[in-house]
Design a protein around this motif. Structure first.
Motif, mmCIF file in Angstrom:
data_model
loop_
_atom_site.group_PDB
_atom_site.id
_atom_site.type_symbol
_atom_site.label_atom_id
_atom_site.label_comp_id
_atom_site.label_asym_id
_atom_site.label_seq_id
_atom_site.Cartn_x
_atom_site.Cartn_y
_atom_site.Cartn_z
ATOM 1 N N SER A 70 0.300 -110.231 13.071
ATOM 2 C CA SER A 70 0.020 -108.825 12.786
ATOM 3 C C SER A 70 -1.407 -108.722 12.267
ATOM 4 N N ARG A 71 -1.915 -107.505 12.189
ATOM 5 C CA ARG A 71 -3.277 -107.330 11.702
ATOM 6 C C ARG A 71 -3.417 -106.019 10.946
ATOM 7 N N ASP A 72 -4.376 -106.017 10.045
ATOM 8 C CA ASP A 72 -4.743 -104.823 9.292
ATOM 9 C C ASP A 72 -6.182 -104.516 9.675
ATOM 10 N N ASN A 73 -6.376 -103.541 10.544
ATOM 11 C CA ASN A 73 -7.715 -103.250 11.048
ATOM 12 C C ASN A 73 -8.640 -102.725 9.943
ATOM 13 N N ALA A 74 -8.088 -102.025 8.991
ATOM 14 C CA ALA A 74 -8.910 -101.491 7.900
ATOM 15 C C ALA A 74 -9.469 -102.610 7.030
ATOM 16 N N GLU A 75 -8.711 -103.719 6.943
ATOM 17 C CA GLU A 75 -9.134 -104.848 6.114
ATOM 18 C C GLU A 75 -9.708 -105.994 6.938
ATOM 19 N N ASN A 76 -9.804 -105.813 8.270
ATOM 20 C CA ASN A 76 -10.309 -106.879 9.155
ATOM 21 C C ASN A 76 -9.561 -108.188 8.923
ATOM 22 N N THR A 77 -8.262 -108.088 8.812
ATOM 23 C CA THR A 77 -7.433 -109.244 8.471
ATOM 24 C C THR A 77 -6.310 -109.419 9.492
ATOM 25 N N VAL A 78 -6.050 -110.683 9.815
ATOM 26 C CA VAL A 78 -4.937 -111.022 10.694
ATOM 27 C C VAL A 78 -3.992 -111.937 9.929
ATOM 28 N N TYR A 79 -2.704 -111.769 10.184
ATOM 29 C CA TYR A 79 -1.671 -112.536 9.503
ATOM 30 C C TYR A 79 -0.821 -113.291 10.522
ATOM 31 N N LEU A 80 -0.221 -114.383 10.046
ATOM 32 C CA LEU A 80 0.760 -115.102 10.850
ATOM 33 C C LEU A 80 1.943 -115.424 9.949
ATOM 34 N N GLN A 81 3.054 -114.731 10.175
ATOM 35 C CA GLN A 81 4.280 -115.011 9.455
ATOM 36 C C GLN A 81 5.056 -116.064 10.227
ATOM 37 N N MET A 82 5.291 -117.201 9.582
ATOM 38 C CA MET A 82 5.950 -118.323 10.233
ATOM 39 C C MET A 82 7.296 -118.567 9.579
ATOM 40 N N ASN A 83 8.364 -118.383 10.343
ATOM 41 C CA ASN A 83 9.721 -118.597 9.861
ATOM 42 C C ASN A 83 10.377 -119.746 10.624
ATOM 43 N N SER A 84 11.464 -120.250 10.067
ATOM 44 C CA SER A 84 12.220 -121.338 10.714
ATOM 45 C C SER A 84 11.304 -122.478 11.135
ATOM 46 N N LEU A 85 10.453 -122.881 10.225
ATOM 47 C CA LEU A 85 9.455 -123.899 10.545
ATOM 48 C C LEU A 85 10.101 -125.238 10.856
ATOM 49 N N LYS A 86 9.481 -125.926 11.803
ATOM 50 C CA LYS A 86 9.943 -127.240 12.256
ATOM 51 C C LYS A 86 8.849 -128.276 11.995
ATOM 52 N N SER A 87 9.240 -129.540 11.990
ATOM 53 C CA SER A 87 8.250 -130.590 11.755
ATOM 54 C C SER A 87 7.152 -130.559 12.814
ATOM 55 N N GLU A 88 7.506 -130.168 14.009
ATOM 56 C CA GLU A 88 6.497 -130.114 15.082
ATOM 57 C C GLU A 88 5.497 -128.965 14.924
ATOM 58 N N ASP A 89 5.705 -128.108 13.940
ATOM 59 C CA ASP A 89 4.726 -127.061 13.631
ATOM 60 C C ASP A 89 3.610 -127.586 12.724
ATOM 61 N N THR A 90 3.748 -128.803 12.252
ATOM 62 C CA THR A 90 2.723 -129.402 11.400
ATOM 63 C C THR A 90 1.410 -129.524 12.156
ATOM 64 N N ALA A 91 0.359 -128.949 11.585
ATOM 65 C CA ALA A 91 -0.952 -128.933 12.243
ATOM 66 C C ALA A 91 -1.954 -128.251 11.323
#
Length: 120
Positions: A70-91
């Motif tokens: 998601s992003r907040d254009n007024a704040e020039n910010t982007v977010y990444l909400q990560m759920n159900s994380l797995k070991s293969e998401d390690t990076a």
């Protein structure tokens, strides 16, 4: 100059959640596509998710249904909400943005990266 500053990485157990943030600052006229990429040890950098200025999103198959960009254009910010994380998401996760500054050209910028480790 334009900078992308990421935050929110860390250590989490499998099945847990994390939220990454990336704020763009500097001489910015507009931001087109923003996104997240990741690079695991010994592997190439890969796309995780992107979002346009009109909020159209695209996800890698490996994260679709678990991650939300998601992003907040007024704040020039982007977010990444990560759920159900797995070991293969390690990076190391990198923020990416296509930004127009004071001149009418669009340049691609990268953040410094933030480590996400999924482990018990």
């Amino acid at each position: 100059q334009v900078q992308l500053v990421e935050s929110g990485g860390g250590l989490v157990q499998p099945g847990g959640s994390l939220r990454l943030s990336c704020a763009a600052s500097g001489s910015i006229s507009s931001i087109n596509v923003m996104g997240w990429y990741r690079q695991a040890p010994g592997k190439e950098r890969e796309l995780v998710a992107t979002i346009t200025s009109g909020d159209s999103t695209n996800y890698a198959d490996s994260v679709r249904g678990r991650f939300t960009i998601s992003r907040d254009n007024a704040e020039n910010t982007v977010y990444l909400q990560m759920n159900s994380l797995k070991s293969e998401d390690t990076a190391v996760y990198y923020c990416n943005a296509h930004i127009m500054g004071l001149r009418p050209y669009v340049y691609e910028y990268w953040g410094q990266g933030t480590q996400v480790t999924v482990s018990s």
